[in-house]
Design a protein around this motif. Structure first.
Motif, PDB file in Angstrom:
ATOM      1  N   TYR A  63       0.851  -1.193   0.289  1.00 17.77           N
ATOM      2  CA  TYR A  63      -0.003   0.143  -0.071  1.00 17.77           C
ATOM      3  C   TYR A  63       0.709   1.382  -0.094  1.00 17.77           C
ATOM      4  O   TYR A  63       1.938   1.223   0.598  1.00 17.77           O
ATOM      5  CB  TYR A  63      -1.019   0.252   1.391  1.00 17.77           C
ATOM      6  CG  TYR A  63      -1.735  -0.938   1.485  1.00 17.77           C
ATOM      7  CD1 TYR A  63      -3.176  -0.238   0.887  1.00 17.77           C
ATOM      8  CD2 TYR A  63      -2.035  -2.340   0.973  1.00 17.77           C
ATOM      9  CE1 TYR A  63      -3.952  -1.751   0.202  1.00 17.77           C
ATOM     10  CE2 TYR A  63      -2.731  -3.121   1.808  1.00 17.77           C
ATOM     11  CZ  TYR A  63      -3.722  -3.007   0.900  1.00 17.77           C
ATOM     12  OH  TYR A  63      -4.826  -3.620   1.114  1.00 17.77           O
ATOM     13  N   ASP A  64       0.425   2.333  -1.070  1.00 19.59           N
ATOM     14  CA  ASP A  64       1.190   3.865  -0.358  1.00 19.59           C
ATOM     15  C   ASP A  64       0.337   3.581   0.393  1.00 19.59           C
ATOM     16  O   ASP A  64      -0.712   4.267   1.081  1.00 19.59           O
ATOM     17  CB  ASP A  64       0.665   4.156  -1.447  1.00 19.59           C
ATOM     18  CG  ASP A  64       1.105   4.103  -3.418  1.00 19.59           C
ATOM     19  OD1 ASP A  64       2.220   3.632  -3.355  1.00 19.59           O
ATOM     20  OD2 ASP A  64       0.476   4.676  -4.070  1.00 19.59           O
ATOM     21  N   VAL A 104      -3.460   5.058   1.409  1.00 18.41           N
ATOM     22  CA  VAL A 104      -3.775   5.574  -0.219  1.00 18.41           C
ATOM     23  C   VAL A 104      -4.148   4.555  -0.640  1.00 18.41           C
ATOM     24  O   VAL A 104      -3.488   4.161  -1.372  1.00 18.41           O
ATOM     25  CB  VAL A 104      -2.114   6.780  -0.455  1.00 18.41           C
ATOM     26  CG1 VAL A 104      -3.290   7.133  -1.528  1.00 18.41           C
ATOM     27  CG2 VAL A 104      -2.002   7.686   0.319  1.00 18.41           C
ATOM     28  N   TYR A 105      -5.410   4.924  -0.685  1.00 12.99           N
ATOM     29  CA  TYR A 105      -5.912   3.479  -1.983  1.00 12.99           C
ATOM     30  C   TYR A 105      -6.039   4.407  -3.498  1.00 12.99           C
ATOM     31  O   TYR A 105      -6.803   5.438  -4.030  1.00 12.99           O
ATOM     32  CB  TYR A 105      -7.163   3.395  -1.486  1.00 12.99           C
ATOM     33  CG  TYR A 105      -7.073   3.023  -0.370  1.00 12.99           C
ATOM     34  CD1 TYR A 105      -6.946   1.119   0.324  1.00 12.99           C
ATOM     35  CD2 TYR A 105      -8.201   3.208   1.030  1.00 12.99           C
ATOM     36  CE1 TYR A 105      -6.813   1.052   1.756  1.00 12.99           C
ATOM     37  CE2 TYR A 105      -8.460   2.570   2.151  1.00 12.99           C
ATOM     38  CZ  TYR A 105      -7.445   2.243   2.590  1.00 12.99           C
ATOM     39  OH  TYR A 105      -7.560   1.386   3.694  1.00 12.99           O
ATOM     40  N   LEU A 106      -5.418   3.720  -4.888  1.00  5.34           N
ATOM     41  CA  LEU A 106      -5.962   3.542  -6.112  1.00  5.34           C
ATOM     42  C   LEU A 106      -7.769   3.283  -6.356  1.00  5.34           C
ATOM     43  O   LEU A 106      -7.545   3.931  -7.277  1.00  5.34           O
ATOM     44  CB  LEU A 106      -4.535   3.544  -6.563  1.00  5.34           C
ATOM     45  CG  LEU A 106      -3.170   4.247  -6.207  1.00  5.34           C
ATOM     46  CD1 LEU A 106      -1.826   4.098  -6.709  1.00  5.34           C
ATOM     47  CD2 LEU A 106      -3.465   5.999  -5.976  1.00  5.34           C
ATOM     48  N   THR A 107      -7.656   1.858  -6.111  1.00  9.74           N
ATOM     49  CA  THR A 107      -8.816   1.347  -5.955  1.00  9.74           C
ATOM     50  C   THR A 107      -9.661   1.319  -4.855  1.00  9.74           C
ATOM     51  O   THR A 107      -9.209   0.651  -3.696  1.00  9.74           O
ATOM     52  CB  THR A 107      -8.798  -0.017  -7.112  1.00  9.74           C
ATOM     53  OG1 THR A 107      -7.708  -0.742  -6.327  1.00  9.74           O
ATOM     54  CG2 THR A 107      -7.269  -0.183  -8.254  1.00  9.74           C
ATOM     55  N   GLN A 111      -9.062  -1.007  -1.172  1.00 11.02           N
ATOM     56  CA  GLN A 111      -9.671  -0.727   0.316  1.00 11.02           C
ATOM     57  C   GLN A 111     -10.399  -1.936   0.946  1.00 11.02           C
ATOM     58  O   GLN A 111     -10.674  -2.518   2.029  1.00 11.02           O
ATOM     59  CB  GLN A 111     -10.374   0.338   0.099  1.00 11.02           C
ATOM     60  CG  GLN A 111     -10.401   1.220   1.112  1.00 11.02           C
ATOM     61  CD  GLN A 111     -11.947   2.385   1.202  1.00 11.02           C
ATOM     62  OE1 GLN A 111     -11.890   2.940  -0.549  1.00 11.02           O
ATOM     63  NE2 GLN A 111     -12.444   3.278   1.389  1.00 11.02           N
ATOM     64  N   THR A 148     -11.128  12.071   0.472  1.00 10.55           N
ATOM     65  CA  THR A 148     -10.275  11.344  -1.530  1.00 10.55           C
ATOM     66  C   THR A 148     -10.386  13.175  -1.988  1.00 10.55           C
ATOM     67  O   THR A 148     -10.999  13.722  -1.956  1.00 10.55           O
ATOM     68  CB  THR A 148     -12.235  11.403  -2.187  1.00 10.55           C
ATOM     69  OG1 THR A 148     -12.157  10.044  -1.434  1.00 10.55           O
ATOM     70  CG2 THR A 148     -11.242  10.487  -3.540  1.00 10.55           C
ATOM     71  N   ASP A 151      -8.614  11.395  -6.827  1.00 11.11           N
ATOM     72  CA  ASP A 151      -9.207  10.379  -7.058  1.00 11.11           C
ATOM     73  C   ASP A 151      -8.689   9.104  -6.365  1.00 11.11           C
ATOM     74  O   ASP A 151      -7.795   8.252  -6.793  1.00 11.11           O
ATOM     75  CB  ASP A 151      -9.330  10.005  -8.687  1.00 11.11           C
ATOM     76  CG  ASP A 151     -10.437  10.662  -9.295  1.00 11.11           C
ATOM     77  OD1 ASP A 151     -11.870  10.896  -9.438  1.00 11.11           O
ATOM     78  OD2 ASP A 151      -9.971  10.271 -10.444  1.00 11.11           O
ATOM     79  N   GLU A 152      -7.224   9.876  -5.437  1.00 16.50           N
ATOM     80  CA  GLU A 152      -7.077   8.476  -4.465  1.00 16.50           C
ATOM     81  C   GLU A 152      -7.875   8.981  -3.140  1.00 16.50           C
ATOM     82  O   GLU A 152      -8.130  10.295  -2.840  1.00 16.50           O
ATOM     83  CB  GLU A 152      -5.841   9.250  -3.976  1.00 16.50           C
ATOM     84  CG  GLU A 152      -4.774   8.956  -5.045  1.00 16.50           C
ATOM     85  CD  GLU A 152      -3.216   9.167  -5.229  1.00 16.50           C
ATOM     86  OE1 GLU A 152      -3.616  10.327  -4.373  1.00 16.50           O
ATOM     87  OE2 GLU A 152      -2.890   9.837  -6.272  1.00 16.50           O
ATOM     88  N   THR A 153      -7.616   7.877  -1.891  1.00 19.26           N
ATOM     89  CA  THR A 153      -8.931   7.745  -1.009  1.00 19.26           C
ATOM     90  C   THR A 153      -7.375   7.902  -0.034  1.00 19.26           C
ATOM     91  O   THR A 153      -6.841   6.884   0.005  1.00 19.26           O
ATOM     92  CB  THR A 153      -9.994   6.508  -0.798  1.00 19.26           C
ATOM     93  OG1 THR A 153     -10.361   6.926  -2.304  1.00 19.26           O
ATOM     94  CG2 THR A 153     -10.272   6.534   0.148  1.00 19.26           C
ATOM     95  N   TYR A 154      -7.562   9.049   1.241  1.00 19.74           N
ATOM     96  CA  TYR A 154      -6.907   8.537   2.332  1.00 19.74           C
ATOM     97  C   TYR A 154      -7.437   7.757   3.526  1.00 19.74           C
ATOM     98  O   TYR A 154      -8.336   8.653   3.589  1.00 19.74           O
ATOM     99  CB  TYR A 154      -6.458  10.275   2.824  1.00 19.74           C
ATOM    100  CG  TYR A 154      -5.225  10.851   1.827  1.00 19.74           C
ATOM    101  CD1 TYR A 154      -4.010  10.468   1.697  1.00 19.74           C
ATOM    102  CD2 TYR A 154      -5.749  11.101  -0.257  1.00 19.74           C
ATOM    103  CE1 TYR A 154      -3.062  10.656   1.016  1.00 19.74           C
ATOM    104  CE2 TYR A 154      -4.506  11.466  -1.033  1.00 19.74           C
ATOM    105  CZ  TYR A 154      -3.523  11.408  -0.182  1.00 19.74           C
ATOM    106  OH  TYR A 154      -2.596  11.902  -1.935  1.00 19.74           O
TER     107      TYR A 154
END
Length: 167
Positions: A63-64, A104-107, A111, A148, A151-154
């Motif tokens: 994960y980032d 940091v979720y890219l998809t 998540q 968000t 388009d990145e979710t923290y």
């Protein structure tokens, strides 16, 4: 007694240690004042980026991560003996291993992997080829409200672990 290690993107790793020590008698042949306790460090300070591009893995997925904190508490208690200066130490009352980090979720699928995990391994490569901290039987216990941005979710996540090991 307790130890906490922290890392954040763009900064040095840091830590705190709380411990109890018993008094002891120095002899004339060996003294803390005349002995070498620790040599001067020769290596550079470890930075968060020393763990590689993705130093955090949960449930076998990288994960980032913007930051992480791992705490191991043994919760040893001091027991004072009346009428003396003697302090006894009672064994660990509650062992607790916790971690907080921001993923940091890219998809959406990555998540979902975290939010539905019942027990997994959380690994933090602190320095590539030199040190990895691994928490086994790690379970997510709380989630912050995700934010968000572009388009990145923290998402801030707290974990509880069963065992911890470091290499």
């Amino acid at each position: 007694n307790n130890i906490t290690i922290r890392g954040a993107a763009g900064s040095e790793l840091s830590g705190e240690v709380e411990f109890f020590a018993h008094s002891f008698v120095f002899t004339t042949t060996a003294s803390v004042f005349f002995s070498t306790i620790a040599a001067e460090p020769t290596d550079s300070v470890w930075n968060f980026e020393d763990g590689g591009a993705n130093p955090i893995t949960f449930n076998s997925i990288n994960y980032d991560t913007t930051d992480i904190s791992v705490s191991v508490g043994r919760n040893i208690k001091e027991v004072y003996v009346m009428g003396t200066s003697f302090v006894a130490l009672q064994g660990p009352s509650i062992r607790e291993i916790t971690s907080d980090c921001t993923f940091v979720y890219l998809t959406g699928s990555t998540q979902l992997n975290v939010e539905t995990a019942s027990s997994a391994t959380l690994a933090w490569v602190m320095k590539t080829g030199a040190g990895t901290l691994t928490i086994a039987s790690c379970v997510p216990i709380s989630f912050s409200l995700p934010q968000t941005v572009a388009d990145e979710t923290y998402e801030r996540i707290s974990f509880r672990g069963g065992t911890v090991a470091a290499l």
